[in-house]
Design an enzyme around this catalytic site. Structure first.
Site, PDB file in Angstrom:
ATOM      1  N   HIS A 138       0.808  -1.215   0.000  1.00 56.19           N
ATOM      2  CA  HIS A 138       0.000   0.000   0.000  1.00 56.19           C
ATOM      3  C   HIS A 138       0.840   1.263   0.000  1.00 56.19           C
ATOM      4  O   HIS A 138       0.286   2.360  -0.009  1.00 56.19           O
ATOM      5  CB  HIS A 138      -0.912  -0.004   1.227  1.00 56.19           C
ATOM      6  CG  HIS A 138      -0.173  -0.019   2.527  1.00 56.19           C
ATOM      7  ND1 HIS A 138       0.624  -1.067   2.911  1.00 56.19           N
ATOM      8  CD2 HIS A 138      -0.100   0.888   3.531  1.00 56.19           C
ATOM      9  CE1 HIS A 138       1.147  -0.802   4.104  1.00 56.19           C
ATOM     10  NE2 HIS A 138       0.735   0.369   4.492  1.00 56.19           N
ATOM     11  N   CYS A 139       2.185   1.136  -0.006  1.00 57.35           N
ATOM     12  CA  CYS A 139       3.038   2.329   0.111  1.00 57.35           C
ATOM     13  C   CYS A 139       3.980   2.515  -1.078  1.00 57.35           C
ATOM     14  O   CYS A 139       3.891   3.517  -1.794  1.00 57.35           O
ATOM     15  CB  CYS A 139       3.858   2.263   1.400  1.00 57.35           C
ATOM     16  SG  CYS A 139       2.887   2.496   2.910  1.00 57.35           S
ATOM     17  N   ILE A 140       4.892   1.576  -1.280  1.00 60.09           N
ATOM     18  CA  ILE A 140       5.993   1.784  -2.220  1.00 60.09           C
ATOM     19  C   ILE A 140       5.515   2.034  -3.657  1.00 60.09           C
ATOM     20  O   ILE A 140       6.016   2.939  -4.326  1.00 60.09           O
ATOM     21  CB  ILE A 140       6.987   0.604  -2.182  1.00 60.09           C
ATOM     22  CG1 ILE A 140       7.495   0.395  -0.758  1.00 60.09           C
ATOM     23  CG2 ILE A 140       8.158   0.863  -3.113  1.00 60.09           C
ATOM     24  CD1 ILE A 140       8.164   1.601  -0.158  1.00 60.09           C
TER      25      ILE A 140
END
Length: 419
Positions: A259-261
């Protein structure tokens, strides 16, 4: 009855926050628009990897409850927004959930309330979007209410770092807002670090993940030319990381997920283009490299089969591990999906095994899940380790497979192909 904390959004960010606050003695209310999520939590069922049913039972015993009734938010001293911010069609963040959550809070805003945005977004969101919506009812930020941004730093599946022992960055719309937010988080987080303001706190989260995104792209590009040059990149990294300063190890793989990178750096890149009119070149290049890794890995798989006189079309390819990180069930943005798509386009017959995933969808279809791992490994034309779960004895699997392609660099079996 008043509560210390109300959390809007009970997913991978909001629920661990609720757990730690409740464990520290705060009275906690959870709000979500999904009735099934709310009903499940109130009955003691967890829907995320990091919390078990026993964890939810502990929270309920401490007084936690979940609700879909927005009027309940008016009873809270602090309200924290933990809703998702997916990518929109133009590459920026979809702020629809943030706007919706803020509007819900605004309808129930009370004097003295602290509102904190934790959802990852581009710099300026807190003061340019959330603040005007909250102040529209007549209450002024810094005087009647307080507003801050505090980036979530949840790392699903991390056995060492959780909410309590991961330093919490806090930046308020005013110095008083920062002080109020820092005091709040200090009640259940070991270390609170204050920012100059909301923009600095928002940008700090983007810098953290952009740093990782770019360095992963670096080793992914090195993986390509090291393979062509006959250099063992995994050994290179092992050697380089013996230096006790000035180097941090990053590893290549079949792509980036979670969900971030794959998402957060795009918020920053999009914001730079939209506001300043020029590209954030590091991010855009890193995105290009990382996004093409699944296709590159599929091409490598094709070459492995071709080397033994096998066409990719009709070949049976077994993917091991389809989650975005080891030992969890979370599949968000997993590169396994794009890898499967590339293999299917080459004509391969793709199946999968994952001890954490019962059903998996890729390219609009439900993929075949093998039941007997040993039999499937022995029979497949090519076995590909996509995610290294602890449940896998990788060297044993590589030994029993006809061909084994390790995209995570963990095998020692001499017959295995490594990325």
């Amino acid at each position: 009855m008043s509560v210390d904390l109300a959390i809007v959004g009970l997913g991978y960010v909001g629920l661990p926050l609720a757990q730690q606050a409740a464990r520290s003695g705060l009275s906690v209310l959870g709000f979500d628009v999904n009735q099934n999520v709310v009903d499940g939590l109130n009955s003691g069922a967890s829907h995320i990897d990091d919390l078990s049913g026993a964890d939810i039972a502990e929270m309920l015993a401490s007084g936690f409850r979940a609700t879909t009734a927005e009027a309940d938010l008016a009873t809270a001293s602090t309200v924290v927004i933990c809703v998702p911010t997916p990518l929109s069609a133009d590459g920026g963040p979809d702020l629809g959930p943030v706007r919706s959550a803020t509007a819900t809070i605004a309808r129930n805003l009370q004097p003295g309330m602290l509102v904190v945005l934790e959802s990852t977004t581009y710099p300026g969101t807190t003061d340019e979007i959330v603040r005007p919506m909250l102040e529209a009812g007549g209450l002024e930020v810094g005087k009647d209410i307080h507003l801050a941004f505090s980036p979530e730093r949840v790392d699903p599946g991390n056995p060492v770092y959780g909410i309590k022992n991961t330093p919490k960055v806090v930046g308020g719309s005013t110095p008083d807002c920062t002080e109020r937010a820092a005091a709040f988080y200090g009640r259940f987080v070991d270390t609170v670090v204050t920012a100059v303001g909301t923009r600095e706190a928002e940008t700090a989260k983007l810098l953290e993940n952009t740093y990782r995104h770019i360095n992963i792209a670096l080793v992914n590009e090195m993986a390509r030319f090291c393979h062509e040059l006959g250099i063992d990149l995994w050994d290179v990294i092992k050697l380089a990381k013996t230096k006790p300063f000035g180097f941090q190890a990053f590893y290549p793989g079949p792509g980036v997920g979670g969900h971030c990178i794959p998402i957060d750096p795009n918020y920053l890149s999009h914001n730079v283009r939209a506001r300043l009119g020029y590209p954030f070149r590091f991010v855009e290049l890193a995105q290009e490299i990382n996004a093409t890794m699944p296709a590159y890995v599929a091409h490598r798989a094709q070459n492995i089969l071709n080397a033994d006189g096998l066409a990719t079309k009709g070949a049976s390819v077994l993917l091991l591990g389809v989650t975005y990180k080891p030992d969890i069930a979370d599949q968000r943005e997993s590169p396994a999906v794009d890898l499967a798509k590339s293999l299917l386009e080459l004509g391969a017959e793709v199946s999968f095994h994952d001890p954490h995933v019962a059903r998996w969808h890729a390219e609009g279809q439900t993929m075949d899940r093998v039941e007997s791992l040993d039999d499937a490994v022995a029979n497949a034309d090519l076995v590909m380790l996509v995610q290294h779960h602890k449940a896998y004895d990788v060297d044993a699997l590589a030994t029993s497979a006809k061909r084994f392609f390790d995209t995570r660099g963990v095998t020692t079996a001499p017959q295995a192909h490594r990325l």
